[in-house]
Design a protein around this motif. Sequence first.
Motif, PDB file in Angstrom:
ATOM      1  N   LEU A  70      27.073  29.918  25.366  1.00 57.44           N
ATOM      2  CA  LEU A  70      26.988  30.951  25.817  1.00 57.44           C
ATOM      3  C   LEU A  70      25.393  30.822  25.475  1.00 57.44           C
ATOM      4  CD1 LEU A  70      29.134  34.390  23.870  1.00 57.44           C
ATOM      5  CD2 LEU A  70      29.867  33.176  26.596  1.00 57.44           C
ATOM      6  N   ASP A  71      24.968  30.721  27.002  1.00 56.78           N
ATOM      7  CA  ASP A  71      23.815  30.785  26.657  1.00 56.78           C
ATOM      8  C   ASP A  71      23.126  32.022  26.723  1.00 56.78           C
ATOM      9  OD1 ASP A  71      24.120  31.996  29.054  1.00 56.78           O
ATOM     10  OD2 ASP A  71      23.320  30.184  30.455  1.00 56.78           O
ATOM     11  N   ALA A  72      21.350  32.059  27.272  1.00 56.60           N
ATOM     12  CA  ALA A  72      20.688  33.505  26.455  1.00 56.60           C
ATOM     13  C   ALA A  72      21.594  34.332  26.921  1.00 56.60           C
ATOM     14  CB  ALA A  72      19.184  33.496  26.493  1.00 56.60           C
ATOM     15  N   TRP A  94      17.347  35.585  16.920  1.00 55.62           N
ATOM     16  CA  TRP A  94      16.180  34.635  17.205  1.00 55.62           C
ATOM     17  C   TRP A  94      17.374  33.278  17.706  1.00 55.62           C
ATOM     18  CZ3 TRP A  94      17.552  37.051  12.584  1.00 55.62           C
ATOM     19  CH2 TRP A  94      18.517  36.326  11.714  1.00 55.62           C
ATOM     20  N   ILE A  95      18.390  33.456  17.219  1.00 55.58           N
ATOM     21  CA  ILE A  95      19.028  33.009  18.380  1.00 55.58           C
ATOM     22  C   ILE A  95      19.301  32.544  19.460  1.00 55.58           C
ATOM     23  CG2 ILE A  95      20.918  30.313  17.414  1.00 55.58           C
ATOM     24  CD1 ILE A  95      20.763  31.417  14.682  1.00 55.58           C
ATOM     25  N   PRO A  96      19.475  31.754  20.138  1.00 58.74           N
ATOM     26  CA  PRO A  96      19.219  32.256  21.993  1.00 58.74           C
ATOM     27  C   PRO A  96      21.063  31.581  22.221  1.00 58.74           C
ATOM     28  CG  PRO A  96      17.838  30.274  22.119  1.00 58.74           C
ATOM     29  CD  PRO A  96      17.949  30.759  21.077  1.00 58.74           C
ATOM     30  N   THR A  97      21.354  31.022  21.215  1.00 54.46           N
ATOM     31  CA  THR A  97      23.142  30.146  22.190  1.00 54.46           C
ATOM     32  C   THR A  97      24.224  31.226  20.826  1.00 54.46           C
ATOM     33  OG1 THR A  97      22.861  28.367  21.116  1.00 54.46           O
ATOM     34  CG2 THR A  97      21.519  28.373  23.828  1.00 54.46           C
ATOM     35  N   ALA A  98      25.208  31.246  21.533  1.00 57.31           N
ATOM     36  CA  ALA A  98      26.153  32.119  20.946  1.00 57.31           C
ATOM     37  C   ALA A  98      27.797  31.234  21.468  1.00 57.31           C
ATOM     38  CB  ALA A  98      26.516  33.325  21.417  1.00 57.31           C
ATOM     39  N   LEU A  99      28.500  31.630  20.691  1.00 61.14           N
ATOM     40  CA  LEU A  99      29.788  30.706  20.682  1.00 61.14           C
ATOM     41  C   LEU A  99      31.489  31.703  21.039  1.00 61.14           C
ATOM     42  CD1 LEU A  99      30.892  27.519  21.580  1.00 61.14           C
ATOM     43  CD2 LEU A  99      31.462  27.637  18.818  1.00 61.14           C
ATOM     44  N   ARG A 100      32.306  32.067  22.237  1.00 60.03           N
ATOM     45  CA  ARG A 100      33.038  33.023  22.209  1.00 60.03           C
ATOM     46  C   ARG A 100      33.850  32.004  21.866  1.00 60.03           C
ATOM     47  NH1 ARG A 100      32.817  37.417  26.304  1.00 60.03           N
ATOM     48  NH2 ARG A 100      31.805  35.777  27.422  1.00 60.03           N
ATOM     49  N   PRO A 120      25.599  25.277  19.770  1.00 60.00           N
ATOM     50  CA  PRO A 120      27.006  25.477  20.077  1.00 60.00           C
ATOM     51  C   PRO A 120      28.294  24.411  21.346  1.00 60.00           C
ATOM     52  CG  PRO A 120      25.652  26.347  22.080  1.00 60.00           C
ATOM     53  CD  PRO A 120      24.672  25.615  20.526  1.00 60.00           C
ATOM     54  N   GLU A 121      27.050  23.695  21.346  1.00 60.22           N
ATOM     55  CA  GLU A 121      27.970  22.520  22.012  1.00 60.22           C
ATOM     56  C   GLU A 121      28.836  21.764  21.152  1.00 60.22           C
ATOM     57  OE1 GLU A 121      24.983  22.880  23.113  1.00 60.22           O
ATOM     58  OE2 GLU A 121      25.048  23.095  24.714  1.00 60.22           O
ATOM     59  N   LYS A 122      28.095  21.463  20.168  1.00 59.51           N
ATOM     60  CA  LYS A 122      28.971  20.538  18.780  1.00 59.51           C
ATOM     61  C   LYS A 122      30.597  21.724  18.628  1.00 59.51           C
ATOM     62  CE  LYS A 122      27.279  18.753  14.153  1.00 59.51           C
ATOM     63  NZ  LYS A 122      26.377  17.975  13.307  1.00 59.51           N
ATOM     64  N   VAL A 123      29.757  22.721  17.904  1.00 60.82           N
ATOM     65  CA  VAL A 123      30.680  23.331  17.604  1.00 60.82           C
ATOM     66  C   VAL A 123      31.995  23.637  18.327  1.00 60.82           C
ATOM     67  CG1 VAL A 123      31.522  25.567  16.157  1.00 60.82           C
ATOM     68  CG2 VAL A 123      29.062  24.457  15.393  1.00 60.82           C
ATOM     69  N   ALA A 124      31.648  23.764  19.400  1.00 60.59           N
ATOM     70  CA  ALA A 124      32.805  23.754  20.542  1.00 60.59           C
ATOM     71  C   ALA A 124      33.545  22.732  20.371  1.00 60.59           C
ATOM     72  CB  ALA A 124      31.950  24.283  22.181  1.00 60.59           C
TER      73      ALA A 124
END
Length: 137
Positions: A70-72, A94-100, A120-124
């Motif tokens: 997820l981007d901002a 304060w962190i603009p990106t996330a993962l669902r 997020p790309e690395k974790v995904a």
Amino acid sequence: MPMIGAALMAATVHLGYQGIRSWLPYVVLLPLMAFVLFWAGRAKVKVDDDELWVGDAHLPLEFVGEVEVLDANAKRRALGRDLDPAAFVLHRGWIPTALRVHLTDPDDPTPYWIFSTRSPEKVASLLRQHAQTQPGT
């Protein structure tokens, strides 16, 4: 905002005392509040051999389903109008990106996890890589 509150508390004490005692609240309260803010925002995201760790919460990788970066803007929607109240959320503003991460466990009432992460790309990719190595997928 908490730093402003700490500064106002220090200024209030400063007005009531003379000399070194007037500066002592600044020396104590401001670094203490900075440490508390640092401590509160230190939740780690980690993928080990068999679990996804988000802060103190952990999820066995066998129950990881679809993974979305997820981007901002997508994060704002996901945490707003699109949020399921039963979801697990670890939001750091304060962190603009996330993962669902959608869950596949039929016994778990939580439909998905949303958590802030700087990479997020690395974790995904780690989660997807584990899903591909599982038998039957």
